[in-house]
Motif scaffolding. Structure first.
Motif, PDB file in Angstrom:
ATOM      1  N   LYS A  72      -6.536 -35.377 -11.287  1.00  0.00           N
ATOM      2  CA  LYS A  72      -5.148 -35.199 -10.885  1.00  0.00           C
ATOM      3  C   LYS A  72      -4.849 -33.773 -10.478  1.00  0.00           C
ATOM      4  O   LYS A  72      -4.000 -33.537  -9.644  1.00  0.00           O
ATOM      5  CB  LYS A  72      -4.228 -35.628 -12.014  1.00  0.00           C
ATOM      6  CG  LYS A  72      -4.302 -37.110 -12.303  1.00  0.00           C
ATOM      7  CD  LYS A  72      -3.369 -37.514 -13.397  1.00  0.00           C
ATOM      8  CE  LYS A  72      -3.520 -38.995 -13.693  1.00  0.00           C
ATOM      9  NZ  LYS A  72      -2.684 -39.434 -14.797  1.00  0.00           N
ATOM     10  N   SER A  73      -5.501 -32.786 -11.056  1.00  0.00           N
ATOM     11  CA  SER A  73      -5.192 -31.391 -10.754  1.00  0.00           C
ATOM     12  C   SER A  73      -5.566 -31.035  -9.318  1.00  0.00           C
ATOM     13  O   SER A  73      -4.895 -30.228  -8.689  1.00  0.00           O
ATOM     14  CB  SER A  73      -5.900 -30.459 -11.735  1.00  0.00           C
ATOM     15  OG  SER A  73      -7.309 -30.565 -11.587  1.00  0.00           O
ATOM     16  N   ASP A  74      -6.634 -31.616  -8.786  1.00  0.00           N
ATOM     17  CA  ASP A  74      -7.009 -31.344  -7.405  1.00  0.00           C
ATOM     18  C   ASP A  74      -5.968 -31.887  -6.441  1.00  0.00           C
ATOM     19  O   ASP A  74      -5.608 -31.234  -5.464  1.00  0.00           O
ATOM     20  CB  ASP A  74      -8.370 -31.956  -7.077  1.00  0.00           C
ATOM     21  CG  ASP A  74      -9.517 -31.248  -7.770  1.00  0.00           C
ATOM     22  OD1 ASP A  74      -9.311 -30.083  -8.183  1.00  0.00           O
ATOM     23  OD2 ASP A  74     -10.600 -31.837  -7.887  1.00  0.00           O
ATOM     24  N   THR A  95     -31.853 -41.083  -7.685  1.00  0.00           N
ATOM     25  CA  THR A  95     -31.237 -39.773  -7.473  1.00  0.00           C
ATOM     26  C   THR A  95     -29.719 -39.879  -7.525  1.00  0.00           C
ATOM     27  O   THR A  95     -29.050 -39.068  -8.179  1.00  0.00           O
ATOM     28  CB  THR A  95     -31.666 -39.199  -6.109  1.00  0.00           C
ATOM     29  OG1 THR A  95     -33.091 -39.114  -6.067  1.00  0.00           O
ATOM     30  CG2 THR A  95     -31.065 -37.828  -5.875  1.00  0.00           C
ATOM     31  N   TRP A  96     -29.156 -40.881  -6.847  1.00  0.00           N
ATOM     32  CA  TRP A  96     -27.704 -41.077  -6.870  1.00  0.00           C
ATOM     33  C   TRP A  96     -27.231 -41.360  -8.291  1.00  0.00           C
ATOM     34  O   TRP A  96     -26.186 -40.873  -8.716  1.00  0.00           O
ATOM     35  CB  TRP A  96     -27.299 -42.226  -5.959  1.00  0.00           C
ATOM     36  CG  TRP A  96     -27.447 -41.950  -4.493  1.00  0.00           C
ATOM     37  CD1 TRP A  96     -27.647 -40.747  -3.900  1.00  0.00           C
ATOM     38  CD2 TRP A  96     -27.399 -42.906  -3.439  1.00  0.00           C
ATOM     39  NE1 TRP A  96     -27.732 -40.900  -2.539  1.00  0.00           N
ATOM     40  CE2 TRP A  96     -27.574 -42.209  -2.221  1.00  0.00           C
ATOM     41  CE3 TRP A  96     -27.229 -44.283  -3.398  1.00  0.00           C
ATOM     42  CZ2 TRP A  96     -27.584 -42.853  -0.996  1.00  0.00           C
ATOM     43  CZ3 TRP A  96     -27.232 -44.909  -2.169  1.00  0.00           C
ATOM     44  CH2 TRP A  96     -27.405 -44.203  -0.982  1.00  0.00           C
ATOM     45  N   LYS A  97     -28.008 -42.148  -9.031  1.00  0.00           N
ATOM     46  CA  LYS A  97     -27.641 -42.494 -10.404  1.00  0.00           C
ATOM     47  C   LYS A  97     -27.642 -41.240 -11.285  1.00  0.00           C
ATOM     48  O   LYS A  97     -26.726 -41.025 -12.073  1.00  0.00           O
ATOM     49  CB  LYS A  97     -28.626 -43.532 -10.943  1.00  0.00           C
ATOM     50  CG  LYS A  97     -28.298 -44.055 -12.312  1.00  0.00           C
ATOM     51  CD  LYS A  97     -29.296 -45.128 -12.728  1.00  0.00           C
ATOM     52  CE  LYS A  97     -29.091 -45.566 -14.150  1.00  0.00           C
ATOM     53  NZ  LYS A  97     -30.089 -46.575 -14.558  1.00  0.00           N
ATOM     54  N   ARG A  98     -28.655 -40.399 -11.110  1.00  0.00           N
ATOM     55  CA  ARG A  98     -28.745 -39.161 -11.888  1.00  0.00           C
ATOM     56  C   ARG A  98     -27.571 -38.236 -11.563  1.00  0.00           C
ATOM     57  O   ARG A  98     -26.963 -37.638 -12.460  1.00  0.00           O
ATOM     58  CB  ARG A  98     -30.069 -38.458 -11.593  1.00  0.00           C
ATOM     59  CG  ARG A  98     -30.392 -37.335 -12.527  1.00  0.00           C
ATOM     60  CD  ARG A  98     -31.774 -36.717 -12.304  1.00  0.00           C
ATOM     61  NE  ARG A  98     -32.770 -37.621 -11.769  1.00  0.00           N
ATOM     62  CZ  ARG A  98     -33.243 -37.620 -10.497  1.00  0.00           C
ATOM     63  NH1 ARG A  98     -32.822 -36.786  -9.660  1.00  0.00           N
ATOM     64  NH2 ARG A  98     -34.154 -38.446 -10.073  1.00  0.00           N
ATOM     65  N   GLU A  99     -27.216 -38.114 -10.275  1.00  0.00           N
ATOM     66  CA  GLU A  99     -26.083 -37.277  -9.879  1.00  0.00           C
ATOM     67  C   GLU A  99     -24.773 -37.815 -10.454  1.00  0.00           C
ATOM     68  O   GLU A  99     -23.919 -37.046 -10.907  1.00  0.00           O
ATOM     69  CB  GLU A  99     -25.980 -37.211  -8.354  1.00  0.00           C
ATOM     70  CG  GLU A  99     -27.062 -36.401  -7.700  1.00  0.00           C
ATOM     71  CD  GLU A  99     -26.986 -36.445  -6.182  1.00  0.00           C
ATOM     72  OE1 GLU A  99     -26.007 -36.999  -5.628  1.00  0.00           O
ATOM     73  OE2 GLU A  99     -27.911 -35.932  -5.548  1.00  0.00           O
ATOM     74  N   ALA A 100     -24.617 -39.118 -10.435  1.00  0.00           N
ATOM     75  CA  ALA A 100     -23.399 -39.731 -10.970  1.00  0.00           C
ATOM     76  C   ALA A 100     -23.287 -39.472 -12.467  1.00  0.00           C
ATOM     77  O   ALA A 100     -22.199 -39.166 -12.971  1.00  0.00           O
ATOM     78  CB  ALA A 100     -23.386 -41.228 -10.680  1.00  0.00           C
ATOM     79  N   MET A 101     -24.377 -39.604 -13.178  1.00  0.00           N
ATOM     80  CA  MET A 101     -24.357 -39.376 -14.622  1.00  0.00           C
ATOM     81  C   MET A 101     -24.045 -37.909 -14.936  1.00  0.00           C
ATOM     82  O   MET A 101     -23.319 -37.619 -15.887  1.00  0.00           O
ATOM     83  CB  MET A 101     -25.698 -39.773 -15.246  1.00  0.00           C
ATOM     84  CG  MET A 101     -26.004 -41.254 -15.128  1.00  0.00           C
ATOM     85  SD  MET A 101     -24.848 -42.291 -16.001  1.00  0.00           S
ATOM     86  CE  MET A 101     -25.394 -42.007 -17.660  1.00  0.00           C
ATOM     87  N   SER A 161     -16.556 -34.883 -14.853  1.00  0.00           N
ATOM     88  CA  SER A 161     -15.618 -34.228 -13.945  1.00  0.00           C
ATOM     89  C   SER A 161     -14.611 -35.211 -13.363  1.00  0.00           C
ATOM     90  O   SER A 161     -13.538 -34.810 -12.917  1.00  0.00           O
ATOM     91  CB  SER A 161     -16.367 -33.522 -12.823  1.00  0.00           C
ATOM     92  OG  SER A 161     -17.027 -34.468 -12.003  1.00  0.00           O
ATOM     93  N   VAL A 162     -14.922 -36.479 -13.379  1.00  0.00           N
ATOM     94  CA  VAL A 162     -14.000 -37.492 -12.856  1.00  0.00           C
ATOM     95  C   VAL A 162     -12.738 -37.527 -13.698  1.00  0.00           C
ATOM     96  O   VAL A 162     -11.630 -37.644 -13.182  1.00  0.00           O
ATOM     97  CB  VAL A 162     -14.670 -38.878 -12.848  1.00  0.00           C
ATOM     98  CG1 VAL A 162     -13.672 -39.965 -12.521  1.00  0.00           C
ATOM     99  CG2 VAL A 162     -15.832 -38.899 -11.887  1.00  0.00           C
TER     100      VAL A 162
END
Length: 93
Positions: free
Chosen positions: A61-63, A44-50, A55-56
């Motif tokens: 920098k804008s945030d 699940t973590w891997k799927r979310e990261a992919m 977005s990374v």
């Protein structure tokens, strides 16, 4: 019977586990045993990261810039408020 509390994992720990999973040097089952997790959780973590990988690079920098600008605006507002209060108290004395 004792109630088992839910464990909370930091973002750094999740990132470390996901990076190991993405390298695919060991199986997810071995990673799960090593970190005392369920293999489904790692998947699940891997799927979310992919899904959030792009977005990374886009908003990194804008945030930070918008947070700094927001904080500066709040500080200027506080300075203005303190100056008004100071002037008011000077007139009263």
């Amino acid at each position: 019977m004792t109630k088992k509390t839910r464990r909370k994992f930091s973002a750094e720990f999740k990132a470390k586990v996901v990076l190991e999973a993405l390298k695919e040097r060991v199986t997810i089952e071995e990673l799960a045993r090593k970190h005392e997790l369920h293999p489904t959780q790692i998947a699940t973590w891997k799927r979310e990261a992919m899904a959030n990988m792009s977005s990374v690079f886009v908003s990194g920098k804008s945030d930070a810039v918008s947070d700094n600008e927001r904080q500066i605006e709040q500080l200027y507002a506080r300075i203005g408020q303190l100056q008004v209060e100071n002037d008011f108290l000077k007139k009263r004395l």
